[in-house]
Design a protein around this motif. Sequence first.
Motif, PDB file in Angstrom:
ATOM      1  N   TRP A 188       0.804  -1.215   0.000  1.00  0.00           N
ATOM      2  CA  TRP A 188       0.000   0.000   0.000  1.00  0.00           C
ATOM      3  C   TRP A 188       0.841   1.270   0.000  1.00  0.00           C
ATOM      4  CZ3 TRP A 188      -4.161   2.255  -1.414  1.00  0.00           C
ATOM      5  CH2 TRP A 188      -4.539   3.485  -0.859  1.00  0.00           C
ATOM      6  N   TRP A 189       1.716   1.372   0.984  1.00  0.00           N
ATOM      7  CA  TRP A 189       2.474   2.626   1.093  1.00  0.00           C
ATOM      8  C   TRP A 189       3.444   2.829  -0.067  1.00  0.00           C
ATOM      9  CZ3 TRP A 189       0.557   6.274   3.999  1.00  0.00           C
ATOM     10  CH2 TRP A 189      -0.237   5.920   5.102  1.00  0.00           C
ATOM     11  N   ASP A 242      -3.858   1.875   7.081  1.00  0.00           N
ATOM     12  CA  ASP A 242      -3.662   3.285   7.407  1.00  0.00           C
ATOM     13  C   ASP A 242      -4.750   3.706   8.384  1.00  0.00           C
ATOM     14  OD1 ASP A 242      -3.456   6.001   7.596  1.00  0.00           O
ATOM     15  OD2 ASP A 242      -3.575   6.376   5.430  1.00  0.00           O
ATOM     16  N   ILE A 259       2.995   9.779   4.779  1.00  0.00           N
ATOM     17  CA  ILE A 259       3.841   8.839   4.037  1.00  0.00           C
ATOM     18  C   ILE A 259       5.273   8.915   4.580  1.00  0.00           C
ATOM     19  CG2 ILE A 259       4.873   8.434   1.758  1.00  0.00           C
ATOM     20  CD1 ILE A 259       2.142   9.359   0.583  1.00  0.00           C
TER      21      ILE A 259
END
Lengths: 309, 309, 250, 250
Positions: A188-189, A242, A259
Amino acid sequence: SPEARRFQERVDADIRIEPREWMPEAYRKTLIRQISQHAHSEIVGMLPEGNWITRAPNLERKAILLAKVQDEAGHGLYLYSAAETLGVSREELTRQLVTGEAKYSSIFNYPTLTWADIGVIGWLVDGAAIMNQIPLQRCSYGPYARAMIRVCKEESFHQRQGYASLMVLAKGSAEQKEMLQDALNRWWWPSLMMFGPPDAESVHSAQSARWKIKLFSNDELRQRFVDQTVPQAEYLGITLPDPDLRWNEERGHYDYGKIDWAEFQAVVAGNGPCNRQRMQSVNSAFYDGAWVREAAAAHATKTAERETQ
Amino acid sequence: SPEARRFQERVDADIRIEPREWMPEAYRKTLIRQISQHAHSEIVGMLPEGNWITRAPNLERKAILLAKVQDEAGHGLYLYSAAETLGVSREELTRQLVTGEAKYSSIFNYPTLTWADIGVIGWLVDGAAIMNQIPLQRCSYGPYARAMIRVCKEESFHQRQGYASLMVLAKGSAEQKEMLQDALNRWWWPSLMMFGPPDAESVHSAQSARWKIKLFSNDELRQRFVDQTVPQAEYLGITLPDPDLRWNEERGHYDYGKIDWAEFQAVVAGNGPCNRQRMQSVNSAFYDGAWVREAAAAHATKTAERETQ
Amino acid sequence: MSVVVESLLRLGDNGLILSHRLSEVVGKQPILEEELASANVALDLLGQSRLWLALAGEIEGEGRDADALAFFRDVRAFRNALLVEQPNGDFAFQVARQFFFDAWHHLVLRGLTRVTDHRVRDIATKASKEVAYHVRRSGDWVVRLGDGTDESHQRMQTAVNELWPYVDELFMDDETDVAAHAAGVGVLHAPLKAAWDTLVQDTLAAATLTVPPASKWPQRGGKQGRHGEHLGYVLADLQYLQRAYPGQSW
Amino acid sequence: MSVVVESLLRLGDNGLILSHRLSEVVGKQPILEEELASANVALDLLGQSRLWLALAGEIEGEGRDADALAFFRDVRAFRNALLVEQPNGDFAFQVARQFFFDAWHHLVLRGLTRVTDHRVRDIATKASKEVAYHVRRSGDWVVRLGDGTDESHQRMQTAVNELWPYVDELFMDDETDVAAHAAGVGVLHAPLKAAWDTLVQDTLAAATLTVPPASKWPQRGGKQGRHGEHLGYVLADLQYLQRAYPGQSW
């Protein structure tokens, strides 16, 4: 200069710039960098996915993955061709990749650890790539815009296939669901990082926007991606990793967490989990294969000589 | 010559010949060939068994197999040492193996295809080797006889372990029994070939017998091996792949079918299933490792120089 | 197992194992255009394999589909020729393996387009068009490398020599082949040897390469399930996920 | 999973995976004496691994023995450090990997001989004697290769540099380490770094090698189950038979 003015007028009027036309040197250089970086990403991107072709879980998925990786080689080819129209040779572009002078997308410096990673790459990584590329179908440079039209079409197909394979996992066993969630947690990140640094720190953007080779800012595209992805994740029944992710009624967008740009910088600088491995693969393909390219060239010369005799 | 007479008298009296004693040049050469061929077989023999260490079916079997293969390296070492007492260097012996001038036992040119092969090798291949080696514990050359005592002891242990692992398969699932029978079918005939050509075609035997470095003929040992193995196979409940195998009351031995000596000759000549693969492994270990041996030698020289300063 | 099933497994396993070998070098080709071409060949072979295995399973009638046959047989049940399981080696080795196989494969498929079983004919008709391209491509590469530089010539000759002992197996007909031919689902392979020899000799001649002498003791056994040591490692990768998570959908 | 089990799995998996890597090069060592020595190290590590995994299974209490833990966990459940899963490379690479690991391993085991849990102490006591030999051997080789020829020096330095980013993970304590230490079954690793640095610096100095600068972004994650792409292939081989024939005795 009058040429420069005329060039900008054409860009402003959404008239495509074609290879033989006059263009500012900086425009040419920026485009070469941007297109070749994209091409290199297609090439290096074959590696993490190629890692699962031999181990795909059934013959249909194996064929789909093999075809997808083949398409990436094809995208690499179109994009190198587009870059070549700007007066740089494939040899030079390849040299830049092999020596590490040129970059490729940092996302490919993460490892593919389980089969679910392949689906998640299709969904998120191709999804982010498409988000970046769709506006470029309207970019000012003709060959690039046309390459993007073809690439986007194929990438959308890949993205749908990736998502479909995740649907199967989402409806599967507890182990499969866990595999899916785990892959999402890891990708995801890095996927959000694919849009590049925050606008505040992004260089070149204003000029690129004026030249219409960058039509939206990094943060705009990232937001669109988040907004598009959240409902898809909900449909799969998985949780984006998240805790700060939530709908912001006022903005009409999803808010998302901070982030880790230090990680991004580390990976860009060559210290990601697979940077060395990817560069070793690229290098050994290039250097171990030198004799093949020499042989092909030598044979072509011999054949040409025989024909003129 | 008086020396030759005296040498033969000592041999006849079962007095061991030791390295510094006078011995006929032909005796020396024959022994070097015989011992080094045996050593090379231990070295090459590590490969087909080593092929299953990483894939052994449980941790205990993995440890047993790893220890066994390690023992083979150890046997190679003793045997090279025994050969060195005859005035040939390890370097020269290794060179002969690597270049293919020296032979190793042909049995190792067959592939190990399933786990059952490992047990069957322990049972039959080690069994045949022991059958060859037990008499050599009493051979005329001291260092060789002593090496054989140690080797036989360890090989017997390996053979029992191999047989024990087959007992587990024999009592196991239908798949395991089939795996066992299949392995036996593939290894039985090559094991019989391990004793070498039929006596009628065997060269050097008479002289070697007189020198007491070959105490029984090929066919005698082969017969002993068959006689020993048949009841063991019966106990396992498997069928030796030889329709002509039956007890001969008159001879007091088992009769057995005709051996395909054409296959034996083909494998000896280098055309077995794995000859090339084995020689490639031996060669790459040797050539790829040259820099390591050079470094070790260079370091030893430097260290010695420093010590004398 | 019926001879029909057995003979279809041989066709299916050749495609499956050779496409696996080609998949191992994805992303590692010396020329980008060859990435596409090589993946294309791998995809064709995989696609053909799926059809042959599916038909084998259907005729067998024990509920095994193409996936069951690909992922749940152990090494002794695989029926591919030894040639296609040989590890990749250098590019010349890959080219030689491919050319020897393609030249044979094309002849076999052309023969299969004329058998009585229409299911076999249909698959063969589709596949033989694909393989006509494969053999042109691999033959071209044999010539380019053979008649390229000194180094490429040397490598190509070495590859041809090393793989030569695996050729004869392709043309040895056993009882299964004879029975499959009689049953109208297979071809005899021995009669194809002359055409193969002609193509290979012409190609090696154009490539300035030497045709090796006939193998005295050719390697064989693959199509009866007696493989080399490499195939077990192929299956370990190929089958890992299905075996680790049996009975699940993907 | 309890921190005790988790911390034992880390010990067991390091031994299992490194012994697997050493098993891959059996029969391929440059010197026959090294065949013996290297197999010996592999055997020691395998033996230790069996003890750690058996204890982990016993404490877990869900009926998993050492084999179940070795053969039926997938890649994300393995807890070995990234260092030990790195593919073999050349002999210098094997030596560097071994030395970095051995030097750490020996310090850890010495620490474990003093924890409160007697089962852990017993295993550590036995293992630390074995590993005392491992670290002497691998350290000797670092010196021999570093201070050997130009080529060996260059290869050794390259190996040291390439493996350096995997060192820091060995000394990073996470919650599991802290809790296992508190529970009397584990040690904290960070405090061992100074002793490791001293040994490694002295050895590299004796080998005329340069100590690389600290990694800016060290690689980590192995002991939490985030591995590199190589480990999956290790498990495909390691686990093939058990997965292909589940529930059988061998």
